[in-house]
Write a protein that holds these residues in place. Structure first.
Motif, PDB file in Angstrom:
ATOM      1  N   PHE A 443       0.632  -1.356  -0.070  1.00  0.00           N
ATOM      2  CA  PHE A 443       0.038  -0.079   0.093  1.00  0.00           C
ATOM      3  C   PHE A 443       0.732   1.116   0.026  1.00  0.00           C
ATOM      4  O   PHE A 443       0.451   2.344  -0.047  1.00  0.00           O
ATOM      5  N   ALA A 444       2.227   1.036  -0.090  1.00  0.00           N
ATOM      6  CA  ALA A 444       3.195   2.259  -0.135  1.00  0.00           C
ATOM      7  C   ALA A 444       3.702   2.450  -1.561  1.00  0.00           C
ATOM      8  O   ALA A 444       3.365   3.422  -2.164  1.00  0.00           O
ATOM      9  N   ILE A 445       4.104   1.378  -2.017  1.00  0.00           N
ATOM     10  CA  ILE A 445       4.632   1.368  -3.299  1.00  0.00           C
ATOM     11  C   ILE A 445       3.535   1.431  -4.399  1.00  0.00           C
ATOM     12  O   ILE A 445       3.837   2.264  -5.409  1.00  0.00           O
ATOM     13  N   GLY A 446       2.248   0.456  -4.031  1.00  0.00           N
ATOM     14  CA  GLY A 446       1.264   0.806  -5.220  1.00  0.00           C
ATOM     15  C   GLY A 446       0.839   2.255  -5.276  1.00  0.00           C
ATOM     16  O   GLY A 446       0.702   2.736  -6.587  1.00  0.00           O
ATOM     17  N   PRO A 447       0.196   2.962  -4.446  1.00  0.00           N
ATOM     18  CA  PRO A 447      -0.266   4.381  -4.751  1.00  0.00           C
ATOM     19  C   PRO A 447       1.053   5.242  -5.273  1.00  0.00           C
ATOM     20  O   PRO A 447       0.499   6.239  -5.881  1.00  0.00           O
ATOM     21  N   ALA A 448       1.905   5.158  -4.504  1.00  0.00           N
ATOM     22  CA  ALA A 448       3.048   6.108  -4.865  1.00  0.00           C
ATOM     23  C   ALA A 448       3.477   5.904  -6.450  1.00  0.00           C
ATOM     24  O   ALA A 448       4.035   6.960  -6.937  1.00  0.00           O
ATOM     25  N   LEU A 449       3.514   4.543  -6.790  1.00  0.00           N
ATOM     26  CA  LEU A 449       3.824   4.541  -8.128  1.00  0.00           C
ATOM     27  C   LEU A 449       2.755   4.830  -9.201  1.00  0.00           C
ATOM     28  O   LEU A 449       3.044   4.998 -10.501  1.00  0.00           O
ATOM     29  N   SER A 450       1.716   4.595  -8.582  1.00  0.00           N
ATOM     30  CA  SER A 450       0.527   4.613  -9.742  1.00  0.00           C
ATOM     31  C   SER A 450       0.251   5.742 -10.525  1.00  0.00           C
ATOM     32  O   SER A 450       0.325   5.774 -11.775  1.00  0.00           O
ATOM     33  N   GLY A 451       0.456   6.972  -9.770  1.00  0.00           N
ATOM     34  CA  GLY A 451       0.396   8.188 -10.371  1.00  0.00           C
ATOM     35  C   GLY A 451       1.439   8.267 -11.523  1.00  0.00           C
ATOM     36  O   GLY A 451       1.334   8.718 -12.811  1.00  0.00           O
ATOM     37  N   THR A 452       2.854   8.206 -11.349  1.00  0.00           N
ATOM     38  CA  THR A 452       3.784   8.296 -12.378  1.00  0.00           C
ATOM     39  C   THR A 452       3.562   7.212 -13.396  1.00  0.00           C
ATOM     40  O   THR A 452       3.823   7.606 -14.660  1.00  0.00           O
ATOM     41  N   LEU A 453       3.060   5.968 -12.974  1.00  0.00           N
ATOM     42  CA  LEU A 453       2.990   5.013 -14.011  1.00  0.00           C
ATOM     43  C   LEU A 453       2.113   5.350 -14.804  1.00  0.00           C
ATOM     44  O   LEU A 453       1.915   5.075 -16.126  1.00  0.00           O
ATOM     45  N   VAL A 454       0.676   5.837 -14.454  1.00  0.00           N
ATOM     46  CA  VAL A 454      -0.433   6.313 -15.178  1.00  0.00           C
ATOM     47  C   VAL A 454       0.204   7.348 -16.227  1.00  0.00           C
ATOM     48  O   VAL A 454      -0.403   7.377 -17.527  1.00  0.00           O
ATOM     49  N   ASN A 455       1.018   8.373 -15.911  1.00  0.00           N
ATOM     50  CA  ASN A 455       1.177   9.266 -16.587  1.00  0.00           C
ATOM     51  C   ASN A 455       2.288   8.870 -17.828  1.00  0.00           C
ATOM     52  O   ASN A 455       2.262   9.489 -18.783  1.00  0.00           O
ATOM     53  N   THR A 456       2.926   7.941 -17.507  1.00  0.00           N
ATOM     54  CA  THR A 456       4.173   7.581 -18.296  1.00  0.00           C
ATOM     55  C   THR A 456       3.642   6.241 -19.316  1.00  0.00           C
ATOM     56  O   THR A 456       3.692   6.548 -20.417  1.00  0.00           O
ATOM     57  N   ILE A 457       3.183   5.306 -18.686  1.00  0.00           N
ATOM     58  CA  ILE A 457       2.678   4.046 -19.556  1.00  0.00           C
ATOM     59  C   ILE A 457       1.440   3.931 -19.756  1.00  0.00           C
ATOM     60  O   ILE A 457       0.945   3.121 -20.443  1.00  0.00           O
ATOM     61  N   GLY A 458       0.514   4.637 -18.820  1.00  0.00           N
ATOM     62  CA  GLY A 458      -0.968   4.372 -18.919  1.00  0.00           C
ATOM     63  C   GLY A 458      -1.448   3.596 -18.178  1.00  0.00           C
ATOM     64  O   GLY A 458      -0.807   2.624 -17.558  1.00  0.00           O
ATOM     65  N   PHE A 459      -2.845   3.628 -17.729  1.00  0.00           N
ATOM     66  CA  PHE A 459      -3.483   3.121 -16.664  1.00  0.00           C
ATOM     67  C   PHE A 459      -3.624   1.425 -17.056  1.00  0.00           C
ATOM     68  O   PHE A 459      -3.225   0.566 -16.215  1.00  0.00           O
ATOM     69  N   GLU A 460      -3.848   1.130 -18.143  1.00  0.00           N
ATOM     70  CA  GLU A 460      -3.761  -0.199 -18.740  1.00  0.00           C
ATOM     71  C   GLU A 460      -2.613  -0.967 -18.478  1.00  0.00           C
ATOM     72  O   GLU A 460      -2.508  -1.963 -18.008  1.00  0.00           O
ATOM     73  N   TRP A 461      -1.452  -0.332 -19.102  1.00  0.00           N
ATOM     74  CA  TRP A 461      -0.112  -0.997 -19.049  1.00  0.00           C
ATOM     75  C   TRP A 461       0.383  -1.128 -17.421  1.00  0.00           C
ATOM     76  O   TRP A 461       1.225  -1.980 -17.072  1.00  0.00           O
ATOM     77  N   MET A 462      -0.004  -0.248 -16.627  1.00  0.00           N
ATOM     78  CA  MET A 462       0.354  -0.504 -15.337  1.00  0.00           C
ATOM     79  C   MET A 462      -0.349  -1.645 -14.620  1.00  0.00           C
ATOM     80  O   MET A 462       0.385  -2.355 -14.067  1.00  0.00           O
ATOM     81  N   LEU A 463      -1.447  -2.060 -14.957  1.00  0.00           N
ATOM     82  CA  LEU A 463      -2.239  -3.235 -14.241  1.00  0.00           C
ATOM     83  C   LEU A 463      -1.478  -4.516 -14.934  1.00  0.00           C
ATOM     84  O   LEU A 463      -1.393  -5.402 -14.344  1.00  0.00           O
ATOM     85  N   VAL A 464      -1.193  -4.367 -16.177  1.00  0.00           N
ATOM     86  CA  VAL A 464      -0.431  -5.625 -16.955  1.00  0.00           C
ATOM     87  C   VAL A 464       0.976  -6.004 -16.290  1.00  0.00           C
ATOM     88  O   VAL A 464       1.361  -7.044 -16.129  1.00  0.00           O
ATOM     89  N   GLY A 465       1.524  -4.901 -16.006  1.00  0.00           N
ATOM     90  CA  GLY A 465       3.009  -5.102 -15.249  1.00  0.00           C
ATOM     91  C   GLY A 465       2.671  -5.621 -13.699  1.00  0.00           C
ATOM     92  O   GLY A 465       3.422  -6.630 -13.365  1.00  0.00           O
ATOM     93  N   ILE A 466       1.877  -5.347 -12.896  1.00  0.00           N
ATOM     94  CA  ILE A 466       1.728  -5.974 -11.765  1.00  0.00           C
ATOM     95  C   ILE A 466       0.973  -7.270 -11.640  1.00  0.00           C
ATOM     96  O   ILE A 466       1.297  -8.152 -11.123  1.00  0.00           O
ATOM     97  N   SER A 467       0.371  -7.539 -12.927  1.00  0.00           N
ATOM     98  CA  SER A 467      -0.190  -8.939 -13.134  1.00  0.00           C
ATOM     99  C   SER A 467       0.975  -9.841 -13.188  1.00  0.00           C
ATOM    100  O   SER A 467       0.881 -10.930 -12.770  1.00  0.00           O
ATOM    101  N   ILE A 468       1.938  -9.327 -14.221  1.00  0.00           N
ATOM    102  CA  ILE A 468       2.761 -10.195 -14.301  1.00  0.00           C
ATOM    103  C   ILE A 468       3.974 -10.466 -13.234  1.00  0.00           C
ATOM    104  O   ILE A 468       4.363 -11.723 -12.972  1.00  0.00           O
ATOM    105  N   LEU A 469       3.908  -9.519 -12.349  1.00  0.00           N
ATOM    106  CA  LEU A 469       4.628  -9.823 -11.060  1.00  0.00           C
ATOM    107  C   LEU A 469       3.986 -10.793 -10.029  1.00  0.00           C
ATOM    108  O   LEU A 469       4.610 -11.530  -9.612  1.00  0.00           O
ATOM    109  N   CYS A 470       2.604 -10.881 -10.101  1.00  0.00           N
ATOM    110  CA  CYS A 470       1.818 -11.792  -9.429  1.00  0.00           C
ATOM    111  C   CYS A 470       2.062 -13.112  -9.839  1.00  0.00           C
ATOM    112  O   CYS A 470       2.418 -14.268  -9.215  1.00  0.00           O
ATOM    113  N   PHE A 471       2.180 -13.288 -11.391  1.00  0.00           N
ATOM    114  CA  PHE A 471       2.487 -14.522 -12.074  1.00  0.00           C
ATOM    115  C   PHE A 471       4.102 -14.894 -11.647  1.00  0.00           C
ATOM    116  O   PHE A 471       3.982 -16.278 -11.387  1.00  0.00           O
ATOM    117  N   ALA A 472       4.535 -14.160 -11.651  1.00  0.00           N
ATOM    118  CA  ALA A 472       5.961 -14.773 -11.363  1.00  0.00           C
ATOM    119  C   ALA A 472       6.409 -15.035  -9.945  1.00  0.00           C
ATOM    120  O   ALA A 472       7.348 -16.117  -9.715  1.00  0.00           O
TER     121      ALA A 472
END
Length: 558
Positions: A443-472
């Protein structure tokens, strides 16, 4: 003369049952129901109940997480409105004007009539684009505010954990209530970003005291591993209920009553919980008799780190959604305040079901397996969220997300207590500080990075990235299937050649009796060697015992 103790009220003097010539009025009377004496007797009787401790911990987690999530539908729009007092977000029309525009002009251009868009429609699209940019930029600030609580909690946990070993659990638990009460009042009357940021950060200290002390208290009272899993499932149900009630409660109260209303209600509920703690727990210093494991020993234990890591990755996805999903919904769906609040409702309901279901079920099927499946389901649900085009499309992926997080949390929290039991000593403050650190990291890393990631790679790709981390990460949980015990660690360190002593490293299926003449204990270094002269003289038994993770162990008494 034989004395009998009166039953039912937990107090009162003993009376003689052999008095002659006396009527029944000489025996002690029960206090009348509803009287002060009756209430006092019930309080004394309930003070030693571990079920009462479970209720108090569940209520504390409920209120803490209501405050955690009640701000989700309030803060983004509130920050926008205080910066645009003349044009609040609710005043902006969701659709462009449909009435004919008087300023629409048709002019010939290269012998083709060209129609220029009217001023009203043009201004609507221009304002919409400007609003979109400001909301995306605001995602960063909202994310940092939401993450501040977790960052402060992250710093406080290593202090609160060892502190519970020195003074007990009740005083830090009560301190958590006091801090949360102050934080709630600041939220109620704060009108600037900096004041609200301070309230959110202060809540992190109170949450650290409540969660570490509460989970440690439950692990200490419920010593049986199965009962502990059930109790922690119920306590996490209180957490789930807070997450469930928080967003819709905040959104509805903010829209129909006002911004301060939900926080004032929460402060009143917190005051009631504090009085309950003061009366029932009677906060006082309690010193642990056994030596606690050092924080370094727990942090360097790979099995504890794997369990804690599962909690982090499971909660990171929902933590990224908290600041970004309401803004994404406002931007793409034109969602209202109450719609932003209820969007997390399916996740909260299913989390409540998941924690209560997998508290006992995780012990039966293997906690490692339940948590592994949970991480896989989390990844799949996160991939489905960006595909939604209306709030109805978010129901199923959010419900699956909450259920899977409940699977992971309700299995890994009691697993931390089990690992301390078998690999260290049964003192739980520090290990649940680590568990809470893991929760806070998400809950610290998630909200802190979400704004930056939404601005850079977009909302959709942000969720794709965290999905890959869960699978790994999911396959790592197979290591928790049969973790080695403290005895097995000692045997491995001392380099024993056990001819006839079977300490298995995987699942076992039968008990085995060891001839005491074949081993001896060397006093100087504690090694076991082949030989004679074992001091006990009794046959030692390697006990066949199932672990809560689906594996089994020989626990050898030496």
């Amino acid at each position: 003369m034989q004395a009998t103790v009166s039953e039912g009220n937990g107090q009162g003097p003993n009376s003689s049952s052999s008095s002659t010539g006396h009527n029944h009025s000489s025996s002690p009377k029960l206090p009348p129901p509803g009287s002060w004496a009756s209430l006092k007797a019930n309080v004394i009787r309930w003070r030693g109940s571990r079920k009462l401790v479970l209720v108090i911990v569940a209520i504390a987690l409920l209120l803490d997480n209501m405050l955690l999530t009640v701000v989700v539908p309030i803060i983004p729009e509130f920050l926008y409105d205080i910066r645009h007092p003349d044009a609040p977000l609710a005043s902006f029309p969701k659709t462009p004007p449909t009435t004919p525009c008087e300023k629409e002009v048709t002019t010939p251009y290269n012998r083709i009539d060209v129609t220029t868009q009217g001023y009203d429609n043009a201004s609507w699209y221009a304002e919409r684009e400007e609003r979109h940019k400001e909301l995306v930029e605001e995602t960063v600030e909202v994310g940092l505010m939401f993450a501040s609580k977790a960052f402060v909690q992250l710093l406080a946990n290593p202090i609160v954990g060892p502190l519970t070993h020195k003074i007990g659990y009740s005083i830090p638990m009560f301190a958590g209530f006091v801090i949360m009460f102050i934080s709630t009042l600041i939220f109620a009357f704060g009108r600037t970003y900096s004041v609200l940021f301070l309230a959110r950060a202060l809540q992190g200290i109170g949450s650290s005291c409540s969660s570490v002390s509460g989970m440690g208290m439950l692990a200490d009272r419920y010593t049986d591993d199965k009962e502990r899993g059930n109790a922690m499932g119920i306590a996490l149900g209180g957490l789930a209920l807070g997450v469930l009630i928080g967003p819709p409660f905040g959104g509805i109260m903010y829209e129909f009553v006002g911004k301060s209303a939900p926080f004032l209600v929460l402060s009143a509920l917190a005051l009631g919980d504090g009085l309950l703690q003061l009366i029932m727990l009677q906060p006082s210093v309690v010193i642990e008799e056994s030596d606690p494991p050092s924080l370094k020993a727990l942090v360097t234990d790979p099995y504890i780190i794997i369990a804690a890591g599962a909690i982090t990755f499971a909660n990171m996805g929902i933590a990224m959604l908290e600041p970004s999903l309401p803004i994404w919904m406002m931007d793409n769906m034109g969602a209202s305040r109450w719609e932003q609040g209820v969007t997390f409702l399916p996740a909260s309901i299913s989390y409540l079901i998941g924690t209560n279901l997998f508290g006992p079920l995780g012990h039966r099927i293997g906690r490692w397996l339940a948590a592994l499946l949970g991480l896989v389901i989390i990844g799949l649900c996160l991939l489905c969220i960006p595909m939604a085009t209306s709030i109805n499309h978010l129901i199923l992926p959010n419900a699956g997300l909450g259920f899977a997080i409940g699977m992971v949390d309700s299995c890994m929290m009691p697993e931390l207590g089990y690992l301390v039991d078998i690999r260290h000593s049964a003192v739980y403050g520090s290990v649940y500080a680590i568990g809470d650190v893991a929760f806070c990291l998400g809950f610290a890393i998630g909200p802190a990075l979400s704004g930056t990631l939404v601005n850079t790679i977009g909302f959709e790709w942000m969720l794709v990235g965290i999905s890959i981390l869960c699978f790994a990460y999911a396959p790592l949980l197979t290591f928790l299937r049969a973790p080695p015990t403290k005895e097995e660690k000692k045997v491995s360190i001392n380099g024993i050649d056990n001819a006839g002593l079977s300490l298995e490293s995987g699942p076992c299926s039968s008990s085995q009796t060891i001839d005491p003449s074949s081993i001896e204990k060397t006093p100087s270094n504690g090694k076991l060697t082949n030989g004679t002269g074992y001091t006990n003289g009794a046959a030692e038994t390697a006990v066949h015992c199932p672990s809560p993770n689906g594996g089994e162990h020989f626990v050898t008494k030496l």
